[in-house]
Design a protein around this motif. Structure first.
Motif, short mmCIF file in Angstrom:
data_model
loop_
_atom_site.label_atom_id
_atom_site.label_comp_id
_atom_site.label_asym_id
_atom_site.label_seq_id
_atom_site.Cartn_x
_atom_site.Cartn_y
_atom_site.Cartn_z
N ALA A 157 0.75 -1.07 -0.23
CA ALA A 157 -0.02 -0.24 -0.06
C ALA A 157 0.89 1.24 -0.32
O ALA A 157 0.63 1.62 -0.69
N ALA A 158 1.51 1.35 0.77
CA ALA A 158 2.67 2.54 0.68
C ALA A 158 3.40 2.32 -0.40
O ALA A 158 4.31 3.60 -0.78
N LEU A 159 4.01 1.97 -1.38
CA LEU A 159 4.82 1.78 -3.02
C LEU A 159 3.43 2.36 -3.69
O LEU A 159 2.32 2.13 -3.51
N THR A 160 4.38 2.58 -5.42
CA THR A 160 3.49 3.49 -6.06
C THR A 160 3.95 2.47 -7.69
O THR A 160 4.50 1.96 -7.25
N ALA A 161 2.90 2.69 -8.17
CA ALA A 161 3.33 2.00 -9.38
C ALA A 161 2.16 2.94 -10.40
O ALA A 161 1.52 3.95 -10.53
N PRO A 162 3.17 3.17 -11.92
CA PRO A 162 2.35 3.58 -12.77
C PRO A 162 0.39 3.61 -12.70
O PRO A 162 0.55 2.16 -12.89
#
Length: 477
Positions: free
Chosen positions: A200-205
């Motif tokens: 949840a804390a990470l982002t993806a394009p």
């Protein structure tokens, strides 16, 4: 045969009761006076059928003359019997595929019978039902039904069965009941359900949430990274090295990317073990025509292996590009067989292929450009379809009879839950062209609809739930 399908020991070889050897008198006092096993020979089959005639023809008058049918003549039908210490058949039950033709993993149990003199608190009927459920699941069955006399419905419900609908057999009220088999749901929960909270804390394009590869911002480069389970690196180093290339190439292929190169990170206990891992990795890289650009190797540490793959495409195909109404297609290489040591878990369809065959398959998504694509991972066909559906904000329905699968040696349950080597799930508008995947086999085998989860649709139109909600919790892409 025993309930798990293994051969029954000969009478002179029958193992001694461990409780008797340990002298556990209190447990022995509670032991049952019967045991359940597969009918061993014509004598036990005859005794079972005699019980059926006595009960269903003479006692209950459900049938006239006999109760035999075509399921009794099917060589795939399994008969389990309950026997006392002297070998007398006290009861029995049969189970097997519901229809002629290929075994689709849809079985039915029936003709459950217990001798009048053996009924009561001994629980023979319940034991036979439990044994039938265990055997069905051991045979890779994903749908197990039984048509039960209405008066016996409470017994089956206590044993965990679910009532589907009332029906009639021989003008007598019955209930169609179903044993809940949660094999697919359990696998997806074990392998993927923790991902949403963890990531949840990470982002993806945007548009690529849940994809195994990711576009590098501002470029046409796709990056993918996969690690191999350490126990596999330890015990089967060459296969681990091969798979480290395979899974990363599949990730790039699912996005329609042409591979550029690989980077590996290897930990091994010594140089000999590292050499075996790298041998498998190098062979795979040569077979796929991908250079190993560099990496890191460390000795004197626990086994560990991960590989990063780089590829290129100006128009990446997302895993979450499906929409309600899209047709689902599975394209899979059905050649090969179970990898030694990984039976029913890993299908090796790649090590025997020529480089040109592998390259045609890995370029198939780029050539067809479907709306959505996802390579089948350790979540299996059904679980991976659930991930594609989740990323697309949809529900998926899979037509079991239409799923391409090997001709032999793989039950439907095993095939839908194993890692199949090379297999792609795609979603696109109905009538879209198939993937030009060379030796692989493809077929439309379902569709995306509104909702969530994955349903299995059977030839009678019934839909059973394989995955009841989202798979990863990461949500739509």
């Amino acid at each position: 045969m025993l309930l798990d399908g293994s051969p029954t020991p000969a009478a002179t070889e029958r193992p001694q009761d461990i409780l008797a050897l340990l002298g556990d008198r209190s447990t022995l006092a509670r032991a049952t006076s019967f045991h359940v096993e597969e009918a061993g020979g014509q004598g036990e089959l005859t005794a079972y059928r005699r019980l059926r005639r006595d009960v269903f023809v003479h006692e209950q008058e459900l049938f006239h003359g006999h109760d035999l049918d075509d399921r009794d003549d099917d060589p795939r039908t399994v008969v389990l019997v309950a026997k006392d210490a002297d070998g007398t058949v006290l009861g029995g039950v049969r189970l097997g595929p519901v229809a002629d033709g290929p075994d689709l993993g849809w079985w039915a149990g029936g003709r459950l019978v217990v001798a009048p003199s053996a009924r009561g608190p001994r629980g023979i009927g319940a034991a036979l039902v439990r044994a039938a459920c265990a055997r069905a699941e051991a045979e890779g069955v994903l749908r197990f039904d039984a048509t039960v006399q209405a008066r016996n419905e409470p017994l089956f419900r206590r044993l965990g069965w679910r009532s589907v609908r009332p029906t009639e057999v021989a003008s007598t009220p019955h209930t169609l009941m179903r044993w809940p088999i949660g094999r697919i749901a359990a696998q997806t929960a074990a392998t993927k359900s923790a991902l949403g909270p963890l990531l949840a804390a990470l982002t993806a394009p945007p548009g690529f949430v849940g994809d195994d590869g990711t576009p590098l911002p501002g470029t046409d480069v796709i990056a993918a990274c996969d690690a191999i389970v350490p126990s596999m690196v330890e015990r089967d180093p060459e296969w681990a090295g091969w798979c480290s290339v395979l899974v990363n190439v599949n990730d790039l292929a699912a996005m329609g990317a042409s591979p550029l190169g690989l980077l590996d990170a290897l930990g091994a206990r010594d140089a000999g073990h590292a050499a075996r891992v790298l041998d498998g990795l190098a062979r795979a890289a040569r077979s796929y025509g991908i250079p190993v650009l560099g990496g890191h190797t460390q000795l004197g540490v626990p086994a560990a292996l991960s590989v990063t793959a780089l590829g290129r495409t100006a128009h990446p195909v997302p895993g979450g590009g499906g929409r309600p109404g899209h047709a689902v297609r599975l394209t899979a290489d059905l050649g090969g067989g179970w990898r030694a040591g990984y039976r029913v878990r890993q299908w090796d369809s790649t090590t025997h292929r020529r480089s040109d065959e592998l390259c045609v398959m890995t370029g198939a998504v780029a050539a067809a450009r479907p709306a959505a694509a996802k390579d089948v991972s350790m979540a299996g066909i059904a679980g991976t379809l659930g991930m594609l559906a989740e990323a697309s904000g949809c529900r998926a329905v899979l037509d079991v009879a239409a799923v391409p699968r090997p001709d032999a040696d793989a039950t439907v349950g095993d095939w839908l839950t194993c890692f199949p080597g090379w297999a792609m799930l795609t979603a696109d508008a109905p009538g879209a062209p198939p993937l030009p995947a060379g030796p692989a086999t493809g077929a439309v085998c379902g569709e995306l609809t509104a909702g969530e989860g994955v349903g299995l649709r059977w030839p009678d139109g019934e839909i059973t739930e394989a995955v009841t909600s989202t798979v990863t919790g990461m949500g739509p892409a």
